[in-house]
Design a protein around this motif. Sequence first.
Motif, PDB file in Angstrom:
ATOM      1  N   GLY A  16       0.812  -1.210   0.000  1.00  0.00           N
ATOM      2  CA  GLY A  16       0.000   0.000   0.000  1.00  0.00           C
ATOM      3  C   GLY A  16       0.846   1.260   0.000  1.00  0.00           C
ATOM      4  O   GLY A  16       0.521   2.253  -0.665  1.00  0.00           O
ATOM      5  N   SER A  37      -9.708   7.109  -0.817  1.00  0.00           N
ATOM      6  CA  SER A  37      -9.389   6.209   0.296  1.00  0.00           C
ATOM      7  C   SER A  37     -10.654   5.781   1.027  1.00  0.00           C
ATOM      8  O   SER A  37     -10.823   4.605   1.385  1.00  0.00           O
ATOM      9  N   GLY A  38     -11.561   6.736   1.253  1.00  0.00           N
ATOM     10  CA  GLY A  38     -12.818   6.423   1.932  1.00  0.00           C
ATOM     11  C   GLY A  38     -13.662   5.435   1.158  1.00  0.00           C
ATOM     12  O   GLY A  38     -14.254   4.513   1.736  1.00  0.00           O
ATOM     13  N   ILE A  40     -12.549   3.212  -0.990  1.00  0.00           N
ATOM     14  CA  ILE A  40     -11.875   1.907  -0.921  1.00  0.00           C
ATOM     15  C   ILE A  40     -12.217   1.197   0.387  1.00  0.00           C
ATOM     16  O   ILE A  40     -12.529   0.000   0.414  1.00  0.00           O
ATOM     17  N   PHE A  41     -12.176   1.943   1.501  1.00  0.00           N
ATOM     18  CA  PHE A  41     -12.491   1.332   2.798  1.00  0.00           C
ATOM     19  C   PHE A  41     -13.961   0.907   2.872  1.00  0.00           C
ATOM     20  O   PHE A  41     -14.285  -0.122   3.475  1.00  0.00           O
ATOM     21  N   ALA A  42     -14.848   1.683   2.263  1.00  0.00           N
ATOM     22  CA  ALA A  42     -16.269   1.316   2.245  1.00  0.00           C
ATOM     23  C   ALA A  42     -16.470   0.004   1.483  1.00  0.00           C
ATOM     24  O   ALA A  42     -17.213  -0.881   1.928  1.00  0.00           O
ATOM     25  N   LEU A  44     -14.178  -2.318   1.005  1.00  0.00           N
ATOM     26  CA  LEU A  44     -13.560  -3.385   1.809  1.00  0.00           C
ATOM     27  C   LEU A  44     -14.490  -3.823   2.933  1.00  0.00           C
ATOM     28  O   LEU A  44     -14.567  -5.016   3.262  1.00  0.00           O
ATOM     29  N   THR A  45     -15.184  -2.878   3.543  1.00  0.00           N
ATOM     30  CA  THR A  45     -16.127  -3.210   4.619  1.00  0.00           C
ATOM     31  C   THR A  45     -17.231  -4.119   4.101  1.00  0.00           C
ATOM     32  O   THR A  45     -17.590  -5.126   4.738  1.00  0.00           O
ATOM     33  N   TRP A  48     -15.843  -7.518   3.414  1.00  0.00           N
ATOM     34  CA  TRP A  48     -15.602  -8.222   4.683  1.00  0.00           C
ATOM     35  C   TRP A  48     -16.876  -8.927   5.151  1.00  0.00           C
ATOM     36  O   TRP A  48     -16.868 -10.107   5.484  1.00  0.00           O
TER      37      TRP A  48
END
Length: 263
Positions: A16, A37-38, A40-42, A44-45, A48
């Motif tokens: 990363g 970035s936000g 991408i994290f959303a 990934l959540t 998951w």
Amino acid sequence: QLGIAIGIIVAAGNGGTVLAMAIGTRLGTYSQAFMISGIIFAVLTILWFLFVKENRVEQEAKEEIPKINFGDVFKSKYTWIAAIGAALYMGINMTVSALLSPGLISNGVTESAASITVIIFSIVALIASIIMPGIINKLPNTKITCALLAILTGIFLNLVWHTSSNGMRNVFIALCGVCAGGLLPTLMSVPATLSEIGPLKMGAAGGLISTVMMAGAFILPSYVITPLAGGINSNTFLIAGVCAVILAVMFVLLPNTSVKENK
């Protein structure tokens, strides 16, 4: 195999970093960078929740579930030693990632050459974080092996700073990455070998190590190494080398986790 598994996760983190260095300057503004970035994290959540399954340990009905006392984690001296070692490692790592490039540029090295040097470190450390833990754990003494690797990390880092040849600089930084790559996964896997921690408290111990580690990443380069050195200069990397020596002492204080030793 725990060190290798943690090494893969650490490698992903380093990946990363490399990716951010490659595309970060092309994103335009800070707002765009944080927005991407936000998102991408959303994503990934969501992934998951969709794909990660709960891993439950099945027990017989008459078996009692062992009581977990997380106070044992905070009382574990070896967990704290590993945590301090991880903080020192991140201080050294961030000195390379954040301070080496501007320091080289101020010394007359071109911006592209300085960037290549840091990228070489990141890529080599990424690969080494997967390969080196398995090698380290198969050697007779992980304590001495990692202590020597830590000292060599500091030596090669200072050779990178003092050499005037671009070619030799990149050779030294690659060797620095090889030596440094396996250290963090080895530190992170220490709690699983401790009788007071074991698998049940591994998550809490890993959380403690990660917290202290990130504190080291934030505090050491900006508030200890650079101020003591009076800026980015030869003293900066000499102090980082001293941190590497202290890291070596931390490894000597830890138990030997070698596969050969614990058979």
